[in-house]
Design an enzyme around this catalytic site. Sequence first.
Site, PDB file in Angstrom:
ATOM      1  N   GLU A   1       0.853  -1.181   0.000  1.00 23.03           N
ATOM      2  CA  GLU A   1       0.000   0.000   0.000  1.00 23.03           C
ATOM      3  C   GLU A   1       0.886   1.227   0.000  1.00 23.03           C
ATOM      4  O   GLU A   1       1.966   1.224   0.599  1.00 23.03           O
ATOM      5  CB  GLU A   1      -0.882   0.076   1.259  1.00 23.03           C
TER       6      GLU A   1
ATOM      7  N   TYR B   1       7.883   2.003  -7.760  1.00 21.42           N
ATOM      8  CA  TYR B   1       7.306   0.649  -7.844  1.00 21.42           C
ATOM      9  C   TYR B   1       6.911   0.327  -9.286  1.00 21.42           C
ATOM     10  O   TYR B   1       7.083  -0.803  -9.738  1.00 21.42           O
ATOM     11  CB  TYR B   1       6.113   0.518  -6.900  1.00 21.42           C
TER      12      TYR B   1
HETATM   13  C1  LIG Z   1      10.105   6.361  -2.137  1.00 21.56           C
HETATM   14  C2  LIG Z   1      11.596   6.483  -1.781  1.00 21.56           C
HETATM   15  C3  LIG Z   1      11.982   5.266  -0.922  1.00 21.56           C
HETATM   16  C4  LIG Z   1      12.428   6.492  -3.085  1.00 21.56           C
HETATM   17  O1  LIG Z   1      13.797   6.393  -2.737  1.00 21.56           O
HETATM   18  P1  LIG Z   1      14.940   6.969  -3.700  1.00 21.56           P
HETATM   19  O2  LIG Z   1      16.230   6.488  -3.200  1.00 21.56           O
HETATM   20  O3  LIG Z   1      14.770   8.433  -3.853  1.00 21.56           O
HETATM   21  O4  LIG Z   1      14.536   6.242  -5.071  1.00 21.56           O
HETATM   22  P2  LIG Z   1      15.452   6.088  -6.389  1.00 21.56           P
HETATM   23  O5  LIG Z   1      16.482   7.135  -6.415  1.00 21.56           O
HETATM   24  O6  LIG Z   1      15.879   4.680  -6.474  1.00 21.56           O
HETATM   25  O7  LIG Z   1      14.369   6.420  -7.523  1.00 21.56           O
HETATM   26  C5  LIG Z   1      13.947   5.430  -8.450  1.00 21.56           C
HETATM   27  C6  LIG Z   1      12.888   6.034  -9.348  1.00 21.56           C
HETATM   28  O8  LIG Z   1      11.715   6.361  -8.588  1.00 21.56           O
HETATM   29  C7  LIG Z   1      11.137   7.561  -9.140  1.00 21.56           C
HETATM   30  N1  LIG Z   1      11.237   8.653  -8.178  1.00 21.56           N
HETATM   31  C8  LIG Z   1      11.925   8.666  -7.017  1.00 21.56           C
HETATM   32  N2  LIG Z   1      11.735   9.834  -6.381  1.00 21.56           N
HETATM   33  C9  LIG Z   1      10.922  10.570  -7.160  1.00 21.56           C
HETATM   34  C10 LIG Z   1      10.363  11.858  -7.024  1.00 21.56           C
HETATM   35  N3  LIG Z   1      10.617  12.642  -5.961  1.00 21.56           N
HETATM   36  N4  LIG Z   1       9.550  12.303  -7.998  1.00 21.56           N
HETATM   37  C11 LIG Z   1       9.274  11.540  -9.074  1.00 21.56           C
HETATM   38  N5  LIG Z   1       9.788  10.289  -9.265  1.00 21.56           N
HETATM   39  C12 LIG Z   1      10.586   9.817  -8.302  1.00 21.56           C
HETATM   40  C13 LIG Z   1      11.940   7.911 -10.368  1.00 21.56           C
HETATM   41  O9  LIG Z   1      11.353   7.237 -11.456  1.00 21.56           O
HETATM   42  C14 LIG Z   1      13.304   7.327 -10.007  1.00 21.56           C
HETATM   43  O10 LIG Z   1      14.095   7.074 -11.111  1.00 21.56           O
HETATM   44  P3  LIG Z   1      14.991   8.287 -11.746  1.00 21.56           P
HETATM   45  O11 LIG Z   1      15.668   8.981 -10.594  1.00 21.56           O
HETATM   46  O12 LIG Z   1      15.921   7.548 -12.649  1.00 21.56           O
HETATM   47  O13 LIG Z   1      14.004   9.152 -12.445  1.00 21.56           O
HETATM   48  C15 LIG Z   1      11.891   7.816  -1.030  1.00 21.56           C
HETATM   49  O14 LIG Z   1      11.335   8.885  -1.755  1.00 21.56           O
HETATM   50  C16 LIG Z   1      11.342   7.850   0.390  1.00 21.56           C
HETATM   51  O15 LIG Z   1      11.998   7.409   1.324  1.00 21.56           O
HETATM   52  N6  LIG Z   1      10.118   8.399   0.577  1.00 21.56           N
HETATM   53  C17 LIG Z   1       9.533   8.496   1.903  1.00 21.56           C
HETATM   54  C18 LIG Z   1       9.107   7.142   2.414  1.00 21.56           C
HETATM   55  C19 LIG Z   1       8.091   6.518   1.498  1.00 21.56           C
HETATM   56  O16 LIG Z   1       7.192   7.189   1.011  1.00 21.56           O
HETATM   57  N7  LIG Z   1       8.201   5.195   1.301  1.00 21.56           N
HETATM   58  C20 LIG Z   1       7.289   4.426   0.492  1.00 21.56           C
HETATM   59  C21 LIG Z   1       6.335   3.756   1.379  1.00 21.56           C
HETATM   60  S1  LIG Z   1       5.301   2.656   0.430  1.00 21.56           S
END
Ligand SMILES: CC(C)(COP(=O)(O)OP(=O)(O)OC[C@H]1O[C@@H](n2cnc3c(N)ncnc32)[C@H](O)[C@@H]1OP(=O)(O)O)[C@@H](O)C(=O)NCCC(=O)NCCS
Length: 162
Positions: free
Chosen positions: A108, A120
């Site tokens: 979720e 995802y």
């Molecule tokens: C979701 C989360 C874990 C992503 O971690 P991250 O290390 O930034 O992710 P990545 O760098 O591996 O990003 C992979 C892809 O996701 C997408 N993405 C990541 N952050 C994004 C943003 N802020 N806006 C749009 N796309 C995004 C992009 O497609 C990205 O690929 P790209 O950088 O080549 O475009 C991070 O934003 C986070 O910790 N968020 C808060 C906690 C959370 O919401 N967790 C999910 C609970 S279900």
Amino acid sequence: MEGIVIREMLYKDLPGVDRIEKTCFTTPWDIRSFEYELGCKDTILKVAVLNNQIIGYVCVRTILDITHILNLVVLPDFRRKGIGSMLLRDALNELKRLKPDINLITLEVRESNTAAIKLYEKFGFKVMGKRISYYDKPYENAIIMGLSTAHGNVKSFMKNEG
Ligand SMILES: CC(C)(COP(=O)(O)OP(=O)(O)OC[C@H]1O[C@@H](n2cnc3c(N)ncnc32)[C@H](O)[C@@H]1OP(=O)(O)O)[C@@H](O)C(=O)NCCC(=O)NCCS
């Protein structure tokens, strides 16, 4: 990102994990929830470490033939550097190795959480439905996402990532 290590979460990591929870979530998990998951044989817990600091983690639990991604988080200063993807990839690879017969991986996510939804989707997850007012602080719907592993055919894991 250079110098990042992805490894199993250990009990000694819990203070760092707790700090991340409190920094990143309005309804953080209690540290006892992590202690429980660490003792659970069907849970995969991984941390991302940089210079001895925990900067992210993922928690994935399997019940029978369905796996649930319970949490995935990276500290704000380290986002958008591929670390979230590294954590998820590592956990799914381990899942593939340990539990080749699972049929579905679900999760979720807040409806407004574009970052996580896009991540995802890169791994092949599709939107399957919605849970109304699932989250608190603030109230928000959850999107249910799923990755079918094609009736236990683990070769289909992550085929769409890129
Ligand atoms: C979701 C989360 C874990 C992503 O971690 P991250 O290390 O930034 O992710 P990545 O760098 O591996 O990003 C992979 C892809 O996701 C997408 N993405 C990541 N952050 C994004 C943003 N802020 N806006 C749009 N796309 C995004 C992009 O497609 C990205 O690929 P790209 O950088 O080549 O475009 C991070 O934003 C986070 O910790 N968020 C808060 C906690 C959370 O919401 N967790 C999910 C609970 S279900």
